[in-house]
Design an enzyme around this catalytic site. Structure first.
Site, PDB file in Angstrom:
ATOM      1  N   GLN A  65       0.825  -1.220   0.000  1.00 20.04           N
ATOM      2  CA  GLN A  65       0.000   0.000   0.000  1.00 20.04           C
ATOM      3  C   GLN A  65       0.856   1.266   0.000  1.00 20.04           C
ATOM      4  O   GLN A  65       0.360   2.351  -0.298  1.00 20.04           O
ATOM      5  CB  GLN A  65      -0.959   0.001   1.200  1.00 20.04           C
ATOM      6  CG  GLN A  65      -2.045  -1.080   1.096  1.00 20.04           C
ATOM      7  CD  GLN A  65      -2.977  -1.073   2.286  1.00 20.04           C
ATOM      8  OE1 GLN A  65      -2.685  -1.681   3.320  1.00 20.04           O
ATOM      9  NE2 GLN A  65      -4.086  -0.383   2.174  1.00 20.04           N
ATOM     10  N   CYS A 108     -10.807   0.156   3.726  1.00 20.82           N
ATOM     11  CA  CYS A 108      -9.427  -0.007   3.253  1.00 20.82           C
ATOM     12  C   CYS A 108      -8.856   1.369   2.958  1.00 20.82           C
ATOM     13  O   CYS A 108      -9.506   2.192   2.307  1.00 20.82           O
ATOM     14  CB  CYS A 108      -9.402  -0.857   1.984  1.00 20.82           C
ATOM     15  SG  CYS A 108      -7.743  -1.134   1.339  1.00 20.82           S
ATOM     16  N   LEU A 109      -7.640   1.612   3.437  1.00 22.78           N
ATOM     17  CA  LEU A 109      -7.019   2.925   3.229  1.00 22.78           C
ATOM     18  C   LEU A 109      -6.711   3.162   1.750  1.00 22.78           C
ATOM     19  O   LEU A 109      -6.534   4.305   1.331  1.00 22.78           O
ATOM     20  CB  LEU A 109      -5.740   3.036   4.075  1.00 22.78           C
ATOM     21  CG  LEU A 109      -5.974   2.920   5.585  1.00 22.78           C
ATOM     22  CD1 LEU A 109      -4.648   2.862   6.338  1.00 22.78           C
ATOM     23  CD2 LEU A 109      -6.832   4.065   6.108  1.00 22.78           C
ATOM     24  N   HIS A 150      -7.559  -9.618   5.598  1.00 19.07           N
ATOM     25  CA  HIS A 150      -7.645  -8.469   4.677  1.00 19.07           C
ATOM     26  C   HIS A 150      -6.237  -8.057   4.242  1.00 19.07           C
ATOM     27  O   HIS A 150      -5.979  -7.847   3.057  1.00 19.07           O
ATOM     28  CB  HIS A 150      -8.364  -7.325   5.406  1.00 19.07           C
ATOM     29  CG  HIS A 150      -8.397  -6.020   4.671  1.00 19.07           C
ATOM     30  ND1 HIS A 150      -9.577  -5.432   4.239  1.00 19.07           N
ATOM     31  CD2 HIS A 150      -7.415  -5.154   4.312  1.00 19.07           C
ATOM     32  CE1 HIS A 150      -9.299  -4.286   3.632  1.00 19.07           C
ATOM     33  NE2 HIS A 150      -7.987  -4.091   3.677  1.00 19.07           N
ATOM     34  N   HIS A 154      -3.899  -8.273   0.530  1.00 20.49           N
ATOM     35  CA  HIS A 154      -3.102  -7.221  -0.146  1.00 20.49           C
ATOM     36  C   HIS A 154      -1.789  -7.808  -0.678  1.00 20.49           C
ATOM     37  O   HIS A 154      -1.313  -7.409  -1.745  1.00 20.49           O
ATOM     38  CB  HIS A 154      -2.749  -6.100   0.840  1.00 20.49           C
ATOM     39  CG  HIS A 154      -3.805  -5.039   0.989  1.00 20.49           C
ATOM     40  ND1 HIS A 154      -4.238  -4.264  -0.055  1.00 20.49           N
ATOM     41  CD2 HIS A 154      -4.484  -4.598   2.083  1.00 20.49           C
ATOM     42  CE1 HIS A 154      -5.153  -3.402   0.377  1.00 20.49           C
ATOM     43  NE2 HIS A 154      -5.328  -3.584   1.672  1.00 20.49           N
TER      44      HIS A 154
HETATM   45  O1  K1U Z   1      -6.108  -0.430   4.206  1.00 23.15           O
HETATM   46  C1  K1U Z   1      -6.008  -1.274   5.070  1.00 23.15           C
HETATM   47  O2  K1U Z   1      -5.668  -2.412   4.788  1.00 23.15           O
HETATM   48  C2  K1U Z   1      -6.299  -0.901   6.497  1.00 23.15           C
HETATM   49  C3  K1U Z   1      -7.739  -1.146   6.914  1.00 23.15           C
HETATM   50  C4  K1U Z   1      -7.783  -2.416   7.738  1.00 23.15           C
HETATM   51  C5  K1U Z   1      -9.120  -3.065   7.897  1.00 23.15           C
HETATM   52  C6  K1U Z   1     -10.195  -2.395   8.420  1.00 23.15           C
HETATM   53  C7  K1U Z   1     -11.411  -3.027   8.592  1.00 23.15           C
HETATM   54  C8  K1U Z   1     -11.535  -4.343   8.248  1.00 23.15           C
HETATM   55  C9  K1U Z   1     -10.470  -5.012   7.715  1.00 23.15           C
HETATM   56  C10 K1U Z   1      -9.259  -4.381   7.552  1.00 23.15           C
HETATM   57  C11 K1U Z   1      -8.173   0.051   7.737  1.00 23.15           C
HETATM   58  O3  K1U Z   1      -7.584   0.365   8.719  1.00 23.15           O
HETATM   59  S1  K1U Z   1      -9.560   0.945   7.190  1.00 23.15           S
HETATM   60  C12 K1U Z   1      -9.763   2.187   8.472  1.00 23.15           C
HETATM   61  C13 K1U Z   1     -10.339   1.641   9.729  1.00 23.15           C
HETATM   62  O4  K1U Z   1     -10.816   0.526   9.761  1.00 23.15           O
HETATM   63  C14 K1U Z   1     -10.321   2.469  10.961  1.00 23.15           C
HETATM   64  C15 K1U Z   1      -9.837   3.743  10.956  1.00 23.15           C
HETATM   65  C16 K1U Z   1      -9.821   4.490  12.142  1.00 23.15           C
HETATM   66  C17 K1U Z   1     -10.314   3.955  13.284  1.00 23.15           C
HETATM   67  C18 K1U Z   1     -10.803   2.680  13.308  1.00 23.15           C
HETATM   68  C19 K1U Z   1     -10.808   1.928  12.141  1.00 23.15           C
HETATM   69 ZN    ZN Z   2      -6.758  -2.624   2.784  1.00 24.80          ZN
END
Ligand code: K1U
Ligand code: ZN
Length: 190
Positions: A65, A108-109, A150, A154
């Site tokens: 990422q 997902c970021l 998840h 990636h």
């Molecule tokens: O992009 C990524 O892989 C990170 C993703 C991880 C994820 C989240 C939810 C389910 C599966 C995997 C994230 O972090 S998205 C942002 C998020 O979930 C979050 C952001 C701030 C506070 C709490 C949660």
């Molecule tokens: Zn992701």
């Protein structure tokens, strides 16, 4: 420069917040490669990833990422009122997984502001190397199981939107592109 300052400049690398790639960047579809050995360079990458993840903010991040095609993941599932609990995964593998599937509303970021339900194994048995290169074998469940599956997707170039219908996936990519164009226009105008 004193000797101490020179040594510090050589060996103490400040952590860097790196740009997170977003869809439809083709780099996100690449397969990542195993890390031969956990070295200071690997740890510097993990430090940058953690800093980048906290800044986003997110709960997990895979190296691809930020454009590094290596089997490296960071995660912190601690709650706001708890101490930080950074976790590092080098060359993670799933050894066993429960047949039971559980749904979770994922984000997902790399697909900002898109959330949808994905079903994954409720529990997975993992083997990985930690920050110091020590092998760990353990079961993950709950949010830990969701997040590691998840993030490991990636590493294989798979995004959570790949589990959605073609229409939903197309809409998700369009939403991200539209938001990025809008942000670019605001930046140009100021
Ligand atoms: O992009 C990524 O892989 C990170 C993703 C991880 C994820 C989240 C939810 C389910 C599966 C995997 C994230 O972090 S998205 C942002 C998020 O979930 C979050 C952001 C701030 C506070 C709490 C949660
Ligand atoms: Zn992701």
């Amino acid at each position: 420069m004193t000797l101490d300052e020179s040594l510090a400049a050589t060996y103490i690398k400040p952590m860097t917040i790196r740009p997170i790639l977003t869809v439809p960047n083709p780099v996100l579809k690449q397969r990542s490669k195993p890390v031969a050995k956990v070295t200071d360079e690997t740890r510097a990458l993990m430090d940058d990833m953690l800093e980048t993840m906290y800044a986003a903010p997110g709960i997990g991040l895979a190296a691809i990422q930020i454009g590094e095609p290596l089997n490296v993941i960071v995660m912190d599932l601690s709650k706001d009122d708890e101490d930080p609990n950074p976790q590092y995964f080098v060359n993670p593998e799933i050894l066993e997984q429960a047949e039971e599937q559980k749904p979770y509303e994922e984000g997902c970021l790399s697909v900002p502001d898109v959330f949808d339900e994905v079903e994954r194994s409720a529990r997975v048995k993992l083997r990985y190397l930690d920050y110091h290169g020590k092998e760990v074998v353990e079961w993950a469940e709950g949010l830990y199981a969701v997040c590691i599956q998840h993030e490991m997707d990636h590493l294989n170039g798979v995004l959570f939107i790949d589990y959605l219908s073609r229409l939903k996936r197309k809409r998700a990519v369009k939403k991200v592109q539209k938001a990025e164009k809008f942000a670019e226009n605001i930046k140009d105008a100021s």
